[in-house]
Scaffold this motif. Structure first.
Motif, short mmCIF file in Angstrom:
data_model
loop_
_atom_site.label_atom_id
_atom_site.label_comp_id
_atom_site.label_asym_id
_atom_site.label_seq_id
_atom_site.Cartn_x
_atom_site.Cartn_y
_atom_site.Cartn_z
N PHE A 147 0.57 -4.93 -18.00
CA PHE A 147 0.81 -5.80 -16.85
C PHE A 147 1.95 -5.26 -15.99
O PHE A 147 1.85 -5.18 -14.77
N TRP A 148 3.05 -4.85 -16.64
CA TRP A 148 4.19 -4.32 -15.88
C TRP A 148 3.83 -2.98 -15.23
O TRP A 148 4.32 -2.68 -14.14
N ALA A 149 3.00 -2.19 -15.91
CA ALA A 149 2.57 -0.93 -15.31
C ALA A 149 1.81 -1.18 -14.01
O ALA A 149 1.93 -0.42 -13.04
N LEU A 150 1.01 -2.25 -13.98
CA LEU A 150 0.32 -2.62 -12.75
C LEU A 150 1.29 -3.15 -11.71
O LEU A 150 1.30 -2.73 -10.55
N LEU A 151 2.17 -4.07 -12.13
CA LEU A 151 3.07 -4.74 -11.19
C LEU A 151 4.04 -3.77 -10.54
O LEU A 151 4.32 -3.85 -9.33
N ASP A 152 4.56 -2.83 -11.31
CA ASP A 152 5.60 -1.94 -10.79
C ASP A 152 5.06 -0.89 -9.82
O ASP A 152 5.85 -0.19 -9.18
N GLN A 153 3.76 -0.78 -9.71
CA GLN A 153 3.21 0.20 -8.77
C GLN A 153 3.27 -0.28 -7.32
O GLN A 153 2.92 0.46 -6.41
N GLN A 154 3.76 -1.51 -7.11
CA GLN A 154 3.96 -1.97 -5.74
C GLN A 154 4.93 -1.06 -4.99
O GLN A 154 4.80 -0.84 -3.79
N GLY A 155 5.92 -0.55 -5.72
CA GLY A 155 6.92 0.30 -5.09
C GLY A 155 6.53 1.76 -5.04
O GLY A 155 7.27 2.57 -4.47
N SER A 156 5.39 2.11 -5.60
CA SER A 156 4.99 3.52 -5.59
C SER A 156 3.61 3.67 -4.96
O SER A 156 3.47 4.03 -3.79
N ARG A 157 2.56 3.38 -5.71
CA ARG A 157 1.20 3.61 -5.23
C ARG A 157 0.86 2.76 -4.01
O ARG A 157 0.22 3.23 -3.07
N TRP A 158 1.27 1.50 -4.04
CA TRP A 158 0.93 0.64 -2.90
C TRP A 158 1.73 1.04 -1.66
O TRP A 158 1.23 0.90 -0.54
N THR A 159 2.95 1.49 -1.84
CA THR A 159 3.73 1.96 -0.70
C THR A 159 3.11 3.22 -0.13
O THR A 159 3.04 3.40 1.10
N LEU A 160 2.66 4.12 -1.00
CA LEU A 160 1.97 5.32 -0.51
C LEU A 160 0.69 4.95 0.23
O LEU A 160 0.33 5.58 1.22
N GLN A 161 0.01 3.93 -0.26
CA GLN A 161 -1.18 3.46 0.44
C GLN A 161 -0.81 2.94 1.83
O GLN A 161 -1.51 3.19 2.81
N ALA A 162 0.32 2.24 1.92
CA ALA A 162 0.75 1.68 3.20
C ALA A 162 1.10 2.76 4.21
O ALA A 162 1.01 2.53 5.43
N THR A 163 1.50 3.96 3.73
CA THR A 163 1.81 5.04 4.67
C THR A 163 0.58 5.52 5.42
O THR A 163 0.71 6.18 6.46
N ARG A 164 -0.59 5.20 4.92
CA ARG A 164 -1.82 5.62 5.58
C ARG A 164 -2.50 4.46 6.32
O ARG A 164 -3.68 4.51 6.61
N MET A 165 -1.68 3.41 6.59
CA MET A 165 -2.18 2.25 7.31
C MET A 165 -1.31 2.02 8.54
O MET A 165 -0.22 2.57 8.66
N ASN A 166 -1.79 1.20 9.45
CA ASN A 166 -1.08 0.92 10.69
C ASN A 166 -0.29 -0.37 10.56
O ASN A 166 -0.87 -1.44 10.32
N GLY A 167 1.02 -0.27 10.73
CA GLY A 167 1.90 -1.42 10.54
C GLY A 167 2.09 -2.29 11.76
O GLY A 167 2.89 -3.23 11.72
N ASN A 168 1.38 -2.02 12.85
CA ASN A 168 1.52 -2.82 14.07
C ASN A 168 0.71 -4.11 13.93
O ASN A 168 -0.52 -4.10 13.97
N LEU A 169 1.42 -5.24 13.76
CA LEU A 169 0.76 -6.53 13.62
C LEU A 169 0.65 -7.28 14.93
O LEU A 169 0.26 -8.44 14.95
N GLY A 170 1.01 -6.63 16.03
CA GLY A 170 0.97 -7.27 17.34
C GLY A 170 2.29 -7.93 17.68
O GLY A 170 2.98 -7.54 18.62
#
Length: 690
Positions: A323-346
């Protein structure tokens, strides 16, 4: 929140067999049947506004808020400190960061042993908080540029981080359990809500510090650079405040004394039971109900009962690291995923690393929502939503969050531009001449592979794909310009992106092949480069800390990464004049080429071409996965924190809290191993391709 909570959980709890609740949680006797230490006096403690909540927990919650601000504030800038202050590589920075995180969750075992067998929880928190503060002081000194060189900074940083890991890890199991000790047994429901408020304070400190400390680092300059010393110093000051606040409440705390070397007793009891069972494995020896009953020849019955309760809860902890291995990936894998997305929310623009703030923000919303609304509705529906069931649902929600994250990742990959494969390269042509140029790519037998007429400063819609016969190859090009026909040759490599820049040289034309950036940018930022057609070198100031120089006469600059935003007036300087360039919007993940020319009476201008498109998928698509994983965290972690306390024998509460935190460390190690293994696989693939 949960009516008849104690009777319901007693009926549903699989860990309680024939032992009564009083027997399960009574103090542990020593192996030599020494007299028990006296229980702490049950003097009436002041309450908060006439409620059943002891006033002492207010000091504990404020202490936890300040300590978490200190810890997460320091960690928020730690990776950048490694990269840009100590000048470590990304791999080294990542490895040290995760190693530090793991150490912070291994040291709770030491803190719990000290608290339960020697100093008690109160003194352990006080003494290790002093170590914590000392670590912050040394860490801040390691961020002062005037104090020594790289070796001194590295040594101070490692010493400071080690002391911080000892301090934060040592007090982790003690603070939560010490707060639980302030409640009387008849106030179990209030104690449950205390653990929710306690977890709330953790995330409040994390939320605020994650915003504040990066601002202290980037917006304030120290010695002409980012102020890492201040970014580390302010969290250190918060830790001083945490220590002072905790000490102020000393006179109203209930302070249970240590009950002997519990860890040693437990280990010896388990070892004796196993060895004794092995010695008596003959079929003539009567079997016993439980494997720990084989320790009855040497250890008192009460100790055996307590160890049984402990081992049953520890058995439940086996799936926790995943569970912690999944949760702690917010700061790694999910952040890397966010680098390939557009952060402009209007209405607002989010940077990729700012999405991590969503987790503590949602925790602050979900804890009261679940505690005051959802759990009560479930209870009114007649559903016995026990702690184990809450944790099971939390694990399911975490898995669903990663299923959503996987779906988002698939969609991002579908929208991403194609990549050149083996024995392929991508080419675009940039015509900087005054008239149209026809470009023909010739094969080995001078046959035409492709031909295209390109107008001056024409923006190409896409790259053209060329096939190579080997990993590197020379290509011949025929350039037809007005009445001229020029042949040129350029060398290229597979899996690369190139720009063929055509320039006018008096009455002739020439070309140069420039290797472009791969189809990715750093941390969701924008990549820019410049071609200078002027006859003077141009110095460009993209921001307060991003400068570059472009040589005269079609010099090509190196790449620079900048944050997404509008750049209407970028300051430029030549030997003879100062001017500004309007670069317009530089969007998330895009790469731009700017050609500086002086073809009008308005002075130098920048011609802009986007040759790597901006990220198309909105970062808002990460909201569902964050909502699901945060809901899972609230149901799993908050419930598990209280469950660990309530199920622990009275003499082992800190030990079980430490074991809970130890599962977090194991989860971090799982992520680290997977990441390192993935890196090794990629390196092997590259080596094999060579």
């Amino acid at each position: 929140m949960l009516e008849e909570r104690e009777s319901k959980e007693l009926a549903m709890n699989p860990f309680q067999k024939n032992e009564s609740k009083e027997t399960l949680f009574s103090p542990v006797s020593t192996e030599e049947v020494q007299p028990r230490p006296p229980s702490f006096p049950k003097k009436p403690s002041p309450k908060i506004c006439g409620s059943n909540y002891p006033l002492s927990i207010a000091f504990i919650v404020v202490n936890e808020f300040c300590e978490r601000f200190s810890y997460y504030g320091m960690k928020a800038v730690l990776t950048l400190y490694f990269l840009y202050f100590l000048h470590w590589s990304e791999n080294t920075s990542t490895s040290v960061y995760h190693a530090f995180s793991s150490l912070c969750y291994f040291t709770p075992i030491l803190g719990a042993a000290i608290a339960d067998s020697w100093l008690g929880k109160f003194k352990t928190i006080i003494y290790l908080s002093l170590v914590y503060v000392l670590g912050h002081v040394i860490k801040s000194m390691g961020a002062l540029p005037i104090l020594g060189g790289p070796v001194v900074h590295t040594v101070l940083s490692m010493i400071g981080l080690s002391l911080i890991a000892l301090g934060t890890g040592g007090i982790k199991p003690c603070v939560a359990a010490f707060g639980g000790d302030q409640f009387e047994e008849k106030h179990a429901e209030e104690r449950t809500r205390y653990f929710s408020v306690f977890y709330l304070s953790i995330n409040a400190g994390s939320l605020i510090s994650t915003f504040v400390t990066p601002m202290l680092r980037g917006d304030i300059q120290c010695f002409g650079k980012d102020c890492y010393a201040l970014a580390f110093g302010v969290p250190g000051l918060l830790m001083v405040i945490a220590l002072v606040v905790f000490a102020v409440g000393s006179k109203i705390y209930k302070k249970p004394p240590p009950e002997g070397n519990i860890v040693t007793q437990v280990v010896k009891c388990i070892w004796f039971a196993i060895s004794n069972r092995f010695k008596n494995r003959s079929g003539d020896v009567p079997k016993r109900e439980h494997w720990l009953d084989w320790a009855a020849e040497k250890y008192p019955k009460q100790l055996i009962l307590d160890v049984k309760a402990l081992t049953r809860v520890l058995f439940l902890y086996i799936p926790l690291p995943m569970f912690w291995a999944l949760l702690d990936q917010q700061g790694s894998r999910w952040t890397l995923q966010a680098t390939r997305m557009n952060g402009n929310l209007g209405f607002f623009v989010l940077q990729p690393d700012q999405m991590q703030v969503l987790n503590p923000f949602l925790v602050l919303i979900f804890i009261p929502l679940f505690d005051l609304v959802i759990y009560r509705l479930v209870s009114k529906c007649g559903i016995n939503f026990t702690s184990l069931r809450k944790m099971a649902v939390g694990m399911i929600l975490a898995c669903l969050a990663f299923a959503v994250a996987a779906a988002v990742e698939i969609k991002i990959n579908e929208m991403a531009p194609l990549q050149p494969d083996s024995q392929e390269m991508f080419l675009q042509v940039l015509n900087l001449a005054d008239d149209e140029v026809k470009v023909t790519v010739l094969g080995d037998k001078n046959n035409s592979l492709s031909a295209e007429s390109i107008r001056p400063f024409q923006k190409m819609p896409h790259y053209s794909k060329l096939h190579l016969k080997t990993k590197s190859q020379n290509f011949h090009f025929q350039l037809k310009y007005q009445n001229l026909s020029v042949y040129t040759e350029h060398s290229v490599e597979e899996k690369k992106w190139y720009s063929l820049i055509i320039r006018e040289d008096g009455k002739n034309i020439s070309s140069m092949m420039v290797k472009d950036a791969e189809n990715q940018t750093t941390s969701g930022m924008t990549a820019v480069r410049f071609v200078n057609t002027l006859h003077e070198e141009v110095n460009i100031s993209l921001s307060t800390d991003t400068f570059l120089s472009v040589d005269e006469d079609y010099g090509v600059s190196a790449y620079r990464t900048v944050r997404r935003g509008e750049y209407p007036a970028v300051r430029c300087r030549t030997k003879d004049e100062n001017f500004s360039l309007n670069l317009g919007l530089l969007d998330f993940g895009a790469a731009y080429l700017f050609v500086i020319s002086n073809s009008t009476s308005q002075g130098p201008q920048a011609w802009k071409m986007e040759y790597i498109p901006a990220n198309k998928m909105s970062i808002a698509w990460q909201l569902p996965q964050y909502a699901l994983v945060t809901a899972g965290e609230v149901m799993f972690s908050v419930t598990g924190l209280e469950f660990s306390y309530s199920q622990a024998p009275s003499s082992m509460k800190s030990v079980l809290q430490a074991a809970w935190l130890l599962t977090v460390a194991v989860g971090n190690i799982i992520v680290l191993i997977v990441a390192q293994f993935s890196g090794l696989v990629q390196a092997y693939q590259k080596l094999w391709e060579k």
